[in-house]
Design a protein around this motif. Structure first.
Motif: not given
Length: 364
Positions: A52, A59, A61-64, A88, A126, A335-336
């Motif tokens: 990960r 980042h 845990n993703g975008y807030d 998104s 990220p 990333q992904g």
């Protein structure tokens, strides 16, 4: 060169995010693997463990999106719910991606202004900051990672976005020289600097005049860099770059459940000629970088570069072996579904690297 020994990096402890614009350094960090002289190492996730983003990456845990929209209201126009109920943006929309980047840089890294010209590379934040976190681990070699204004880094091919130099200073307080062959790209980075007091006096720009050179013409006799970093041009021709851009656009359409349709070669993350392709592509660019690095061995502690194509690693290892470098490391990042690598090499022994670094950061 002997086949690189495979070593597993210890997993760093998780840390909480710092204050806005000044991410904090966690109390405990991963101990990086240090290779013996004339050897290579590969740092990767444990068997069965999914790689990960770096644990210090804000980042992770993703975008807030609610927080981002509150800090940067312009983003609201591009945010919408997905079929799964999450928020998104349309990542095939270049303006939406650029606005998301501006929001991230504002909310997390304290930038009042960031913009790029139409068609310029708009990199995912990220992944870019991940490279910097791994470079910090590399530099401190198992010690405590510190913010240190005495550390100087060279960004080769900064582009119009300047994000490596920007993030490197905002996160770690490093001082940067950022180079590019395109004067328009450098002019845009200067505009970003001029509109952000926190960057002024910490980022210096230099234009590369020779399209066949990497370090020559950029590194000056009085320079000393603890780190060099680079995201090389990926493609070997304009045609190859255009085909890659169209392929990514079609994949984005399929991921949204849409039928692929005709599209221009404008990629969601953009990219001008010098940012996306060069004669010989990534492999030739890396070969030139490695060859030129020998002339600046005493001025640079660590040379590093991203390597997107795994098949380009072997010729790099062979070239480095011929130069007799002391240490070679390969660090995997993900990333992904995208996997890339950081190739790092140093002409200095571990003892000399530690002495160099400790002299620089003492008292910080």
């Amino acid at each position: 060169m002997p086949k690189p020994a495979i070593k597993t990096a210890a997993k760093p402890a998780m840390s909480s995010a710092g204050k806005r614009g000044k991410p904090s350094t966690p109390k405990s960090l991963a101990k990086s693997q240090t290779t013996k002289p004339k050897t290579a190492s590969k740092l990767k996730a444990k068997h069965g463990e999914q790689k990960r983003l770096h644990p210090r990456n804000l980042h992770l845990n993703g975008y807030d999106f609610p927080a981002l929209m509150a800090s940067y209201p312009k983003l609201k126009a591009f945010v919408r719910p997905t079929p799964y109920g999450a928020l998104s943006i349309d990542f095939a929309d270049p303006l939406a991606v650029k606005t998301l980047n501006a929001a991230l840089l504002n909310h997390h890294y304290g930038l009042a202004f960031w913009d790029i010209p139409k068609g310029a590379l708009c990199p995912p934040i990220p992944g870019r900051v991940d490279y910097l976190h791994y470079l910090a681990d590399l530099l401190f070699e198992g010690g405590k990672v510190k913010r240190a204004a005495a550390i100087h880094a060279l960004d080769i091919g900064t582009g119009a976005n300047g994000v490596y130099a920007i993030l490197g200073h905002q996160v770690y307080d490093w001082q940067f020289v950022a180079s590019d062959i395109n004067p328009q790209s450098l002019a845009n980075v200067q505009r970003i600097i001029d509109n952000n007091p926190s960057l002024q006096g910490h980022l210096s720009l230099r234009q590369q005049q020779d399209e066949k050179a990497v370090f020559k013409g950029i590194i000056q006799a009085s320079d000393r860099f603890e780190l060099t970093l680079c995201n090389p041009p990926f493609h070997g021709s304009l045609k190859e770059a255009s085909e890659g851009s169209l392929r990514k656009v079609r994949n984005l359409q399929l991921n949204r459940g849409e039928q692929p349709k005709a599209a221009s070669a404008t990629l969601n993350f953009g990219g001008q000629a010098a940012e996306l392709w060069c004669q010989g592509g990534e492999r030739q660019f890396l070969a030139t970088m490695i060859r030129e690095s020998q002339a600046f061995a005493e001025q640079c502690l660590w040379f590093t570069s991203l390597v997107s194509k795994q098949e380009n690693l072997k010729p790099c290892y062979q070239a480095l072996a011929k130069l007799g470098v002391d240490t070679v490391k390969t660090i995997e990042m993900q990333q992904g579904n995208k996997i890339t690598r950081v190739l790092a090499w140093s002409f200095h022994s571990q003892a000399k690297r530690l002495q160099w670094r400790n002299q620089i950061v003492s008292g910080t």
